[in-house]
Motif scaffolding. Structure first.
Motif, PDB file in Angstrom:
ATOM      1  N   GLY A 101      13.310  -0.088   3.768  1.00 29.29           N
ATOM      2  CA  GLY A 101      13.916  -1.407   3.599  1.00 29.29           C
ATOM      3  C   GLY A 101      15.416  -1.358   3.342  1.00 29.29           C
ATOM      4  O   GLY A 101      16.151  -2.274   3.715  1.00 29.29           O
ATOM      5  N   LEU A 102      15.889  -0.292   2.685  1.00 26.28           N
ATOM      6  CA  LEU A 102      17.309  -0.226   2.329  1.00 26.28           C
ATOM      7  C   LEU A 102      18.051   0.803   3.171  1.00 26.28           C
ATOM      8  O   LEU A 102      19.231   1.066   2.949  1.00 26.28           O
ATOM      9  CB  LEU A 102      17.472   0.115   0.841  1.00 26.28           C
ATOM     10  N   ASN A 103      17.292   1.402   4.120  1.00 24.74           N
ATOM     11  CA  ASN A 103      17.891   2.395   4.979  1.00 24.74           C
ATOM     12  C   ASN A 103      18.494   3.544   4.173  1.00 24.74           C
ATOM     13  O   ASN A 103      19.652   3.917   4.373  1.00 24.74           O
ATOM     14  CB  ASN A 103      18.984   1.712   5.822  1.00 24.74           C
ATOM     15  N   MET A 104      17.705   4.083   3.259  1.00 24.42           N
ATOM     16  CA  MET A 104      18.212   5.157   2.390  1.00 24.42           C
ATOM     17  C   MET A 104      17.463   6.458   2.654  1.00 24.42           C
ATOM     18  O   MET A 104      16.349   6.455   3.160  1.00 24.42           O
ATOM     19  CB  MET A 104      18.034   4.758   0.921  1.00 24.42           C
ATOM     20  N   ASN A 105      18.110   7.521   2.251  1.00 29.67           N
ATOM     21  CA  ASN A 105      17.557   8.850   2.400  1.00 29.67           C
ATOM     22  C   ASN A 105      16.515   9.109   1.302  1.00 29.67           C
ATOM     23  O   ASN A 105      16.765   8.845   0.130  1.00 29.67           O
ATOM     24  CB  ASN A 105      18.738   9.819   2.296  1.00 29.67           C
ATOM     25  N   LYS A 106      15.332   9.621   1.703  1.00 27.76           N
ATOM     26  CA  LYS A 106      14.260   9.836   0.726  1.00 27.76           C
ATOM     27  C   LYS A 106      14.636  10.837  -0.362  1.00 27.76           C
ATOM     28  O   LYS A 106      14.259  10.672  -1.529  1.00 27.76           O
ATOM     29  CB  LYS A 106      12.987  10.315   1.427  1.00 27.76           C
TER      30      LYS A 106
ATOM     31  N   THR B 174      13.954  10.785 -10.307  1.00 26.35           N
ATOM     32  CA  THR B 174      13.812  11.853 -11.291  1.00 26.35           C
ATOM     33  C   THR B 174      14.778  11.628 -12.455  1.00 26.35           C
ATOM     34  O   THR B 174      14.391  11.726 -13.622  1.00 26.35           O
ATOM     35  CB  THR B 174      14.071  13.229 -10.631  1.00 26.35           C
ATOM     36  N   THR B 175      16.021  11.304 -12.128  1.00 33.42           N
ATOM     37  CA  THR B 175      17.013  11.037 -13.176  1.00 33.42           C
ATOM     38  C   THR B 175      16.550   9.908 -14.103  1.00 33.42           C
ATOM     39  O   THR B 175      16.761   9.962 -15.321  1.00 33.42           O
ATOM     40  CB  THR B 175      18.364  10.598 -12.542  1.00 33.42           C
ATOM     41  N   LEU B 176      15.929   8.878 -13.511  1.00 31.03           N
ATOM     42  CA  LEU B 176      15.526   7.714 -14.308  1.00 31.03           C
ATOM     43  C   LEU B 176      14.136   7.881 -14.934  1.00 31.03           C
ATOM     44  O   LEU B 176      13.616   6.961 -15.555  1.00 31.03           O
ATOM     45  CB  LEU B 176      15.527   6.455 -13.431  1.00 31.03           C
ATOM     46  N   ALA B 177      13.539   9.051 -14.719  1.00 24.12           N
ATOM     47  CA  ALA B 177      12.199   9.331 -15.249  1.00 24.12           C
ATOM     48  C   ALA B 177      11.144   8.343 -14.731  1.00 24.12           C
ATOM     49  O   ALA B 177      10.227   7.944 -15.445  1.00 24.12           O
ATOM     50  CB  ALA B 177      12.214   9.353 -16.782  1.00 24.12           C
ATOM     51  N   ILE B 178      11.306   7.953 -13.457  1.00 26.26           N
ATOM     52  CA  ILE B 178      10.277   7.125 -12.819  1.00 26.26           C
ATOM     53  C   ILE B 178       9.459   8.047 -11.918  1.00 26.26           C
ATOM     54  O   ILE B 178      10.025   8.740 -11.068  1.00 26.26           O
ATOM     55  CB  ILE B 178      10.916   5.996 -11.974  1.00 26.26           C
ATOM     56  N   PRO B 179       8.130   8.099 -12.110  1.00 25.75           N
ATOM     57  CA  PRO B 179       7.322   9.025 -11.310  1.00 25.75           C
ATOM     58  C   PRO B 179       7.517   8.801  -9.805  1.00 25.75           C
ATOM     59  O   PRO B 179       7.599   7.666  -9.339  1.00 25.75           O
ATOM     60  CB  PRO B 179       5.883   8.691 -11.731  1.00 25.75           C
ATOM     61  N   LEU B 180       7.600   9.915  -9.059  1.00 28.01           N
ATOM     62  CA  LEU B 180       7.923   9.829  -7.632  1.00 28.01           C
ATOM     63  C   LEU B 180       6.864   9.083  -6.825  1.00 28.01           C
ATOM     64  O   LEU B 180       7.169   8.511  -5.793  1.00 28.01           O
ATOM     65  CB  LEU B 180       8.106  11.241  -7.055  1.00 28.01           C
ATOM     66  N   LYS B 181       5.635   9.122  -7.291  1.00 30.38           N
ATOM     67  CA  LYS B 181       4.564   8.465  -6.530  1.00 30.38           C
ATOM     68  C   LYS B 181       4.343   7.008  -6.942  1.00 30.38           C
ATOM     69  O   LYS B 181       3.377   6.375  -6.526  1.00 30.38           O
ATOM     70  CB  LYS B 181       3.227   9.236  -6.707  1.00 30.38           C
ATOM     71  N   SER B 182       5.229   6.460  -7.750  1.00 33.14           N
ATOM     72  CA  SER B 182       5.055   5.074  -8.214  1.00 33.14           C
ATOM     73  C   SER B 182       4.951   4.115  -7.046  1.00 33.14           C
ATOM     74  O   SER B 182       5.599   4.296  -6.014  1.00 33.14           O
ATOM     75  CB  SER B 182       6.263   4.624  -9.051  1.00 33.14           C
TER      76      SER B 182
ATOM     77  N   ARG C  62       0.813  -1.227   0.000  1.00 31.90           N
ATOM     78  CA  ARG C  62       0.000   0.000   0.000  1.00 31.90           C
ATOM     79  C   ARG C  62       0.842   1.271   0.000  1.00 31.90           C
ATOM     80  O   ARG C  62       0.371   2.346  -0.319  1.00 31.90           O
ATOM     81  CB  ARG C  62      -0.923   0.023   1.219  1.00 31.90           C
ATOM     82  N   LYS C  63       2.075   1.141   0.404  1.00 28.47           N
ATOM     83  CA  LYS C  63       2.929   2.336   0.475  1.00 28.47           C
ATOM     84  C   LYS C  63       3.572   2.639  -0.880  1.00 28.47           C
ATOM     85  O   LYS C  63       3.772   1.738  -1.705  1.00 28.47           O
ATOM     86  CB  LYS C  63       4.045   2.112   1.502  1.00 28.47           C
ATOM     87  N   ILE C  64       3.946   3.894  -1.080  1.00 23.59           N
ATOM     88  CA  ILE C  64       4.631   4.199  -2.338  1.00 23.59           C
ATOM     89  C   ILE C  64       6.044   3.619  -2.281  1.00 23.59           C
ATOM     90  O   ILE C  64       6.622   3.404  -1.221  1.00 23.59           O
ATOM     91  CB  ILE C  64       4.650   5.727  -2.665  1.00 23.59           C
ATOM     92  N   LEU C  65       6.558   3.370  -3.482  1.00 23.64           N
ATOM     93  CA  LEU C  65       7.832   2.671  -3.608  1.00 23.64           C
ATOM     94  C   LEU C  65       8.974   3.386  -2.864  1.00 23.64           C
ATOM     95  O   LEU C  65       9.780   2.746  -2.182  1.00 23.64           O
ATOM     96  CB  LEU C  65       8.141   2.533  -5.109  1.00 23.64           C
ATOM     97  N   ILE C  66       9.016   4.688  -2.984  1.00 18.31           N
ATOM     98  CA  ILE C  66      10.119   5.423  -2.351  1.00 18.31           C
ATOM     99  C   ILE C  66      10.136   5.199  -0.837  1.00 18.31           C
ATOM    100  O   ILE C  66      11.188   4.988  -0.239  1.00 18.31           O
ATOM    101  CB  ILE C  66      10.052   6.934  -2.711  1.00 18.31           C
ATOM    102  N   SER C  67       8.950   5.166  -0.210  1.00 18.56           N
ATOM    103  CA  SER C  67       8.905   4.923   1.239  1.00 18.56           C
ATOM    104  C   SER C  67       9.407   3.527   1.572  1.00 18.56           C
ATOM    105  O   SER C  67      10.161   3.327   2.533  1.00 18.56           O
ATOM    106  CB  SER C  67       7.480   5.050   1.776  1.00 18.56           C
ATOM    107  N   ASN C  68       8.965   2.536   0.779  1.00 12.21           N
ATOM    108  CA  ASN C  68       9.417   1.162   1.026  1.00 12.21           C
ATOM    109  C   ASN C  68      10.931   1.036   0.868  1.00 12.21           C
ATOM    110  O   ASN C  68      11.591   0.365   1.664  1.00 12.21           O
ATOM    111  CB  ASN C  68       8.740   0.190   0.050  1.00 12.21           C
ATOM    112  N   LEU C  69      11.471   1.669  -0.159  1.00 14.36           N
ATOM    113  CA  LEU C  69      12.920   1.573  -0.387  1.00 14.36           C
ATOM    114  C   LEU C  69      13.683   2.304   0.723  1.00 14.36           C
ATOM    115  O   LEU C  69      14.711   1.814   1.211  1.00 14.36           O
ATOM    116  CB  LEU C  69      13.294   2.148  -1.759  1.00 14.36           C
ATOM    117  N   ALA C  70      13.167   3.469   1.127  1.00 16.68           N
ATOM    118  CA  ALA C  70      13.832   4.224   2.194  1.00 16.68           C
ATOM    119  C   ALA C  70      13.899   3.374   3.466  1.00 16.68           C
ATOM    120  O   ALA C  70      14.956   3.256   4.098  1.00 16.68           O
ATOM    121  CB  ALA C  70      13.089   5.534   2.455  1.00 16.68           C
TER     122      ALA C  70
END
Ligand code: SAH
Length: 273
Positions: A235-240, A248-256, A225-233
């Protein structure tokens, strides 16, 4: 092909019953068998591995193609029936054993071969994964599996899922046809689907760092249910912010969401994160 009453008689004569543990649902209809044979595009020079020949419904048709058939069956009671039934057939080799051990088998390391099976449910995911990740994957695979699993494997954005990504990294899957539950005895709880899986020649899977790729994909699908960026942040301990920049660089919409991404986009992400 054996009818339902013939199958029952063969088993009864030997004091056997279909075994649930081995996912024994025998085909009693010729149509799906023909569709599988056509989908496998068999010629007499082929080597075909059949997993779980059972009482030989599919095997019987496979041998008439003239190809070399290797049939591996785990249930030793059925192996005995098959060996008796097909004892005069020259282009068939019946092997007793677990199909999950085949990938490590030396004979299949260098051989060009195709795989065909009416697969027990419990074997579907492990068998497909093992063959796709093998050093020497089959030329193609044709399986009769549960309809819903077939649809999951063939899913496209925006309905992607972990299983679809895992298969589509290595291969192009395609639903050939659906098969009514009435085509089997004993009747399974759900309908089936014939799927054809064609491994990529260019071996995308082999050039991708598998462990890293699947770490990212698993993190991506961890909370659907969560957007991908939140899950990656998480699960991978990364900065949003870093993730947003990469998207943005890869042209993948931020809300994907994870289910919106095709395999090509997962590959790009895995290379850039
Ligand atoms: N091909 C037959 C039987 C399909 S039922 C038909 O279509 O009528 C699935 C078959 O797979 C059964 O014969 C079952 O005994 C066999 N099987 C189950 N687990 C297996 C394994 N791990 N390795 C090989 N065969 C297996």
């Amino acid at each position: 092909m054996l009818s339902k009453s013939q199958i029952k008689q063969i088993l009864k004569d030997r004091n056997l019953k279909p075994t649930k543990k081995f996912g024994q649902n025998f085909l009693i209809n010729q149509k799906p068998i023909q569709q599988m044979i056509i989908a496998a595009d068999i010629n007499p020079n082929d080597t075909i591995l059949e997993i779980g020949p059972g009482l030989g419904a599919l095997t019987q048709e496979l041998i008439t193609t003239g190809a070399k058939i290797i049939a591996q069956e785990k249930d030793r009671n059925l192996v005995a029936v098959l060996k008796e039934q097909f004892k005069t057939v020259e282009n068939l080799e019946i092997i007793e054993g677990d199909a999950r051990a085949i990938v490590g088998n030396k004979n299949f390391c260098s051989l060009q071969f195709k795989v065909i099976a009416n697969l027990p449910y419990y074997l579907t995911a492990p068998i497909i994964r093992q063959f796709l990740e093998a050093e020497n994957p089959p030329e193609l695979m044709v399986f009769l599996i549960q309809k819903q699993v077939g649809q999951r494997i063939c899913a496209k954005p925006p309905r992607m899922n972990l299983l679809a990504v895992s298969v589509q990294l290595y291969a192009t899957p395609k639903i050939i046809n659906y098969v009514s539950q009435k085509c089997f005895w004993p009747m399974p709880e759900v309908d089936g689907a014939i799927i054809k899986i064609m491994p990529h020649h260019e071996k995308t899977g082999a050039t991708t760092d598998r462990e890293r790729f699947f770490k990212i994909v698993r993190a991506g699908f961890s909370h659907p249910r969560k957007i991908l960026i939140s899950n990656l942040a998480d699960g991978l301990n990364m900065n949003k912010n870093d993730l947003e920049k990469a998207f943005t660089t890869l042209a993948i919409p931020l809300k994907s969401r994870a289910e919106n991404l095709a395999v090509a986009e997962w590959i790009k992400l895995a290379k850039n994160l």
